[in-house]
Design a protein around this motif. Sequence first.
Motif, PDB file in Angstrom:
ATOM      1  N   TYR A  33     -26.670 -44.206 -25.733  1.00  0.00           N
ATOM      2  CA  TYR A  33     -26.090 -43.172 -26.587  1.00  0.00           C
ATOM      3  C   TYR A  33     -27.091 -42.021 -26.731  1.00  0.00           C
ATOM      4  O   TYR A  33     -28.297 -42.254 -26.835  1.00  0.00           O
ATOM      5  N   TYR A  35     -27.797 -38.699 -29.360  1.00  0.00           N
ATOM      6  CA  TYR A  35     -27.486 -38.091 -30.649  1.00  0.00           C
ATOM      7  C   TYR A  35     -28.344 -36.841 -30.820  1.00  0.00           C
ATOM      8  O   TYR A  35     -29.395 -36.696 -30.200  1.00  0.00           O
ATOM      9  N   GLN A  37     -30.125 -34.569 -33.976  1.00  0.00           N
ATOM     10  CA  GLN A  37     -30.466 -34.537 -35.399  1.00  0.00           C
ATOM     11  C   GLN A  37     -30.967 -33.136 -35.724  1.00  0.00           C
ATOM     12  O   GLN A  37     -32.077 -32.755 -35.363  1.00  0.00           O
ATOM     13  N   GLN A  41     -28.359 -31.630 -41.073  1.00  0.00           N
ATOM     14  CA  GLN A  41     -27.063 -31.981 -40.485  1.00  0.00           C
ATOM     15  C   GLN A  41     -26.884 -33.478 -40.274  1.00  0.00           C
ATOM     16  O   GLN A  41     -25.839 -33.919 -39.870  1.00  0.00           O
ATOM     17  N   GLY A  42     -27.917 -34.255 -40.491  1.00  0.00           N
ATOM     18  CA  GLY A  42     -27.782 -35.672 -40.188  1.00  0.00           C
ATOM     19  C   GLY A  42     -27.744 -35.883 -38.690  1.00  0.00           C
ATOM     20  O   GLY A  42     -28.085 -35.000 -37.899  1.00  0.00           O
ATOM     21  N   LEU A  43     -27.321 -37.066 -38.289  1.00  0.00           N
ATOM     22  CA  LEU A  43     -27.251 -37.393 -36.866  1.00  0.00           C
ATOM     23  C   LEU A  43     -25.849 -37.180 -36.344  1.00  0.00           C
ATOM     24  O   LEU A  43     -24.871 -37.644 -36.930  1.00  0.00           O
ATOM     25  N   PHE A  45     -23.332 -37.573 -33.064  1.00  0.00           N
ATOM     26  CA  PHE A  45     -23.100 -38.248 -31.796  1.00  0.00           C
ATOM     27  C   PHE A  45     -22.805 -37.226 -30.708  1.00  0.00           C
ATOM     28  O   PHE A  45     -22.033 -36.288 -30.914  1.00  0.00           O
ATOM     29  N   SER A  58     -17.142 -36.924 -26.256  1.00  0.00           N
ATOM     30  CA  SER A  58     -16.485 -36.078 -27.250  1.00  0.00           C
ATOM     31  C   SER A  58     -17.442 -35.297 -28.136  1.00  0.00           C
ATOM     32  O   SER A  58     -17.058 -34.300 -28.740  1.00  0.00           O
ATOM     33  N   LEU A  91     -32.028 -37.628 -29.970  1.00  0.00           N
ATOM     34  CA  LEU A  91     -32.344 -39.053 -30.012  1.00  0.00           C
ATOM     35  C   LEU A  91     -31.496 -39.817 -29.016  1.00  0.00           C
ATOM     36  O   LEU A  91     -30.306 -39.527 -28.839  1.00  0.00           O
TER      37      LEU A  91
END
Lengths: 114, 115
Positions: A33, A35, A37, A41-43, A45, A58, A91
């Motif tokens: 995966y 990601y 960060q 905004q947080g993480l 996907f 997506s 990440l």
Amino acid sequence: GAGVSQSPSNKVTEKGKDVELRCDPISGHTALYWYRQSLGQGLEFLIYFQGNSAPDKSGLPSDRFSAERTGGSVSTLTIQRTQQEDSAVYLCASSLSPTDNEQFFGPGTRLTVL
Amino acid sequence: AQSVTQLDSHVSVSEGTPVLLRCNYSSSYSPSLFWYVQHPNKGLQLLLKYTSAATLVKGINGFEAEFKKSETSFHLTKPSAHMSDAAEYFCVVTINSGGYQKVTFGTGTKLQVIP
């Protein structure tokens, strides 16, 4: 290997240049995966790989973003014509299988676009 | 669809006092729930996880969390804060969707520990 590794750890680039970020998952982990960060905004996907294929892209924010995985192992995230809003920590995580709900995270690549 | 809400963006506690970091989730399916910790300039480390076994989950460094389905909560607690606990904490929900784990992160809670 002992864990997920990512390179480079830091990347500073100029607006408009292309960058490649690399992820080496844990050996034997089939799911991978990416990601992003961003500050505040947080993480977020971006994309998921099962083996070398990407059933879920997506989260890629635009067509400037692409990723590939080869040999069911190493993955590269490419950002073309970078923009300042691409600045973030990217990440990578891997898990033993797609249905294994524990993901192991790499230390990230901090991208700064000037 | 699934979502995670971390109710506090910042929490400040004194060393030796209890820690409570709140997390509520929403999911159409039976979720797995996680707490991760991220120390400055470090990667994400798994603290603990709930995967439909015991509702009270014990993790590393003295942390624990209780899954409460009726309240759709998974709050993280620790009886006594240590300076080394200062970090950012993320609540995460995953569901098995389309044959893989769909992961949603909360926006994080920064824990400050005051000496």
